[in-house]
Scaffold this active site. Structure first.
Site, PDB file in Angstrom:
ATOM      1  N   HIS A  95       0.831  -1.202   0.000  1.00  0.00           N
ATOM      2  CA  HIS A  95       0.000   0.000   0.000  1.00  0.00           C
ATOM      3  C   HIS A  95       0.865   1.251   0.000  1.00  0.00           C
ATOM      4  CE1 HIS A  95       0.548  -1.244   4.215  1.00  0.00           C
ATOM      5  NE2 HIS A  95       0.373   0.019   4.579  1.00  0.00           N
ATOM      6  N   HIS A  97       1.218   5.285   0.620  1.00  0.00           N
ATOM      7  CA  HIS A  97       0.688   6.364   1.458  1.00  0.00           C
ATOM      8  C   HIS A  97       0.868   7.678   0.700  1.00  0.00           C
ATOM      9  CE1 HIS A  97       0.676   4.155   5.406  1.00  0.00           C
ATOM     10  NE2 HIS A  97       1.522   3.401   4.723  1.00  0.00           N
TER      11      HIS A  97
END
Length: 142
Positions: A95, A97
């Site tokens: 993931h 950010h």
């Protein structure tokens, strides 16, 4: 998809999220524990633990979407800089950010904080021979 992965469960609609964008390859939603307001996560919809395992087309989509969010965040919060980074510390699903940076240390490593939160300390630089060795090792693995 992994049933025990929180992000896979969000993709599947089994857990709620403040969804901001979704397409066939990725999903963007607000981080539940933001560094700053607007802190967004962009994930591949397919389960990949490590960012280096994300297929190139998906990686390119995540980067392009990160750039769109950066422009939106700059307009919304008037910040000069928006950070884009992968960590993968708490959830084993790659993931990215995206964080609007209101302070230079919003996403700093402790290595930069030797002089405190209002300063910026460069970590010591290795000598040239050490940098040459590290560069050689990395080039050999590419």
């Amino acid at each position: 998809m992994s049933d025990d992965c929180i992000f896979c469960r969000i993709v599947a609609g089994k857990l709620p999220a403040h969804r901001l964008y979704e397409d066939d390859l990725c999903l963007a939603f607000l981080d539940l524990h933001p560094i700053r307001a607007g802190h967004t996560l962009i994930i591949p919809k397919k389960h990949h633990v490590w960012f280096e395992d994300i297929p190139p087309a998906t990686s390119a989509r995540i980067m392009a979407l990160g750039q769109q969010f950066a422009r939106a965040m700059k307009g919304e919060w008037g910040v000069e800089r928006v950070s884009f980074f992968y960590t993968g510390i708490h959830v084993p699903h790659a993931h990215a950010h995206i964080v609007p940076m209101h302070h230079p240390h919003d996403v700093s490593s402790a290595a930069y904080l030797k002089d405190g939160i209002d300063g910026f300390s460069l970590p010591p630089s290795p000598d040239d021979s050490e940098l040459t060795k590290v560069a050689t090792r990395l080039r050999q693995r590419l």
